[in-house]
Structure formats: C-alpha cells, structure tokens
Design a protein around this motif. Structure first.
Motif, mmCIF file in Angstrom:
data_model
loop_
_atom_site.group_PDB
_atom_site.id
_atom_site.type_symbol
_atom_site.label_atom_id
_atom_site.label_comp_id
_atom_site.label_asym_id
_atom_site.label_seq_id
_atom_site.Cartn_x
_atom_site.Cartn_y
_atom_site.Cartn_z
ATOM 1 N N PHE A 196 25.078 -36.647 -8.703
ATOM 2 C CA PHE A 196 23.638 -36.795 -8.880
ATOM 3 C C PHE A 196 22.986 -35.439 -9.130
ATOM 4 O O PHE A 196 22.146 -35.300 -10.027
ATOM 5 N N ALA A 197 23.374 -34.436 -8.375
ATOM 6 C CA ALA A 197 22.826 -33.090 -8.562
ATOM 7 C C ALA A 197 23.163 -32.562 -9.948
ATOM 8 O O ALA A 197 22.301 -31.984 -10.629
ATOM 9 N N ARG A 198 24.401 -32.754 -10.392
ATOM 10 C CA ARG A 198 24.789 -32.294 -11.738
ATOM 11 C C ARG A 198 24.009 -33.034 -12.809
ATOM 12 O O ARG A 198 23.607 -32.449 -13.805
ATOM 13 N N ASP B 242 21.149 -27.713 -8.037
ATOM 14 C CA ASP B 242 22.207 -27.377 -7.104
ATOM 15 C C ASP B 242 22.318 -28.481 -6.050
ATOM 16 O O ASP B 242 21.305 -29.052 -5.628
ATOM 17 N N THR B 243 23.521 -28.781 -5.623
ATOM 18 C CA THR B 243 23.727 -29.819 -4.605
ATOM 19 C C THR B 243 22.971 -29.489 -3.336
ATOM 20 O O THR B 243 22.400 -30.375 -2.696
ATOM 21 N N TRP C 148 13.305 -34.665 -12.264
ATOM 22 C CA TRP C 148 13.363 -33.954 -10.986
ATOM 23 C C TRP C 148 12.079 -33.139 -10.780
ATOM 24 O O TRP C 148 11.486 -33.146 -9.708
ATOM 25 N N ILE C 149 11.645 -32.447 -11.819
ATOM 26 C CA ILE C 149 10.416 -31.652 -11.739
ATOM 27 C C ILE C 149 9.224 -32.567 -11.479
ATOM 28 O O ILE C 149 8.378 -32.277 -10.637
ATOM 29 N N TRP C 150 9.159 -33.679 -12.205
ATOM 30 C CA TRP C 150 8.077 -34.643 -12.002
ATOM 31 C C TRP C 150 8.068 -35.132 -10.560
ATOM 32 O O TRP C 150 7.011 -35.199 -9.931
ATOM 33 N N TYR C 151 9.221 -35.446 -10.039
ATOM 34 C CA TYR C 151 9.351 -35.966 -8.674
ATOM 35 C C TYR C 151 8.749 -35.002 -7.647
ATOM 36 O O TYR C 151 8.145 -35.418 -6.677
ATOM 37 N N HIS C 152 8.907 -33.715 -7.881
ATOM 38 C CA HIS C 152 8.426 -32.719 -6.921
ATOM 39 C C HIS C 152 7.018 -32.204 -7.193
ATOM 40 O O HIS C 152 6.394 -31.643 -6.286
ATOM 41 N N MET D 272 20.312 -31.877 -1.447
ATOM 42 C CA MET D 272 20.474 -32.281 -0.049
ATOM 43 C C MET D 272 19.300 -31.805 0.817
ATOM 44 O O MET D 272 18.996 -32.421 1.832
ATOM 45 N N ARG D 273 18.638 -30.741 0.408
ATOM 46 C CA ARG D 273 17.444 -30.313 1.122
ATOM 47 C C ARG D 273 16.302 -31.300 0.879
ATOM 48 O O ARG D 273 15.524 -31.595 1.779
ATOM 49 N N ALA D 274 16.229 -31.845 -0.349
ATOM 50 C CA ALA D 274 15.182 -32.813 -0.683
ATOM 51 C C ALA D 274 15.478 -34.189 -0.105
ATOM 52 O O ALA D 274 14.567 -34.933 0.221
ATOM 53 N N ALA D 275 16.759 -34.544 -0.003
ATOM 54 C CA ALA D 275 17.148 -35.868 0.491
ATOM 55 C C ALA D 275 18.352 -35.709 1.426
ATOM 56 O O ALA D 275 19.493 -35.876 1.012
#
Length: 125
Positions: free
Chosen positions: A22-24, A29-30, A64-68, A34-37
């Motif tokens: 998922f990170a890739r 970065d993984t 990912w950018i939109w999500y944050h 993992m810090r976000a989820a």
C-alpha cells in the motif's frame, strides 16, 4: 500508478491491507503510512477512502496528499485523515460517494501551452 501497482494488490487473501504494498502504491514510506494508520482497522479505513477518491485524482500519490490536506467544509474544516482518526470513516465514505466533495479533479491540472524542445524521453532520464 507509481511502480505499476494497483490499489487492489494491497489486499491480502485474508482481507488485511498489506502496508508495504500500500505504501509503495501511494508512493510513500511505510513508516509514514504506519504513522497515519497504526492499526489494521485504520489501514482498512484509509484504503477505503483512498479507493473512493482515487478516480478524482491524477495519481495515487495525489490521493494521499488529498487525504491529508483537503479541508472539508461540511465537517468543520476537518481533513479526511482527521475524520478517519476520529472513527468517522463510514460518514466520510457516504459523503464522498454522494459526490459532494469534489466537482472537478483535484489537484487542478495546469494547462500546458507548449513543450520545450529539450525534453528527453523518460527512459533517457
């Protein structure tokens, strides 16, 4: 999509989200993922929201950018990341699927009026 990975490849046969893949796929970065989820439940919620938003963005990284960063007025200016952290994923998903969040692709594309003559093929970079 970055690295040729599809978001569907992130789901393992048991239904869990593989954080490494998922990170890739998101181009992060993984450790950042993992810090976000930090739990499997949060990873699943994050995956759900990213899959809903992905058709509206240019790349998975943009998702990912939109999500944050996207502030949703309906939820008091909270970001989707904050909503998931507050365990409000179902409410957020219903809102997104209703199509109220985005009326045009995000982030907006800039028009390209010309291409410089010194552009090289990506394979040569």
């Amino acid at each position: 999509m970055k690295n040729g990975l599809l978001l569907d490849h992130c789901i393992e046969p048991g239904g869990d989200v593989n954080a490494g893949i998922f990170a890739r796929a998101l181009g992060v970065d993984t450790f950042e993922l993992m810090r976000a989820a930090p739990t499997q439940r949060h990873l699943k919620d994050l995956y759900t929201i990213i899959c809903v938003v992905r058709p509206w963005t240019r790349t998975a990284s943009d998702s990912w950018i939109w999500y944050h960063t996207k502030r949703l007025e309906r939820f008091g200016g909270r970001t989707p990341a904050a909503m998931v952290n507050e365990d409000r994923c179902a409410e957020l998903k219903d809102f997104l699927e209703a199509g109220e969040a985005l009326t045009r692709p995000w982030p907006p594309s800039f028009p390209i009026y010309y291409t410089p003559k010194d552009v090289r093929a990506a394979a040569n970079g």
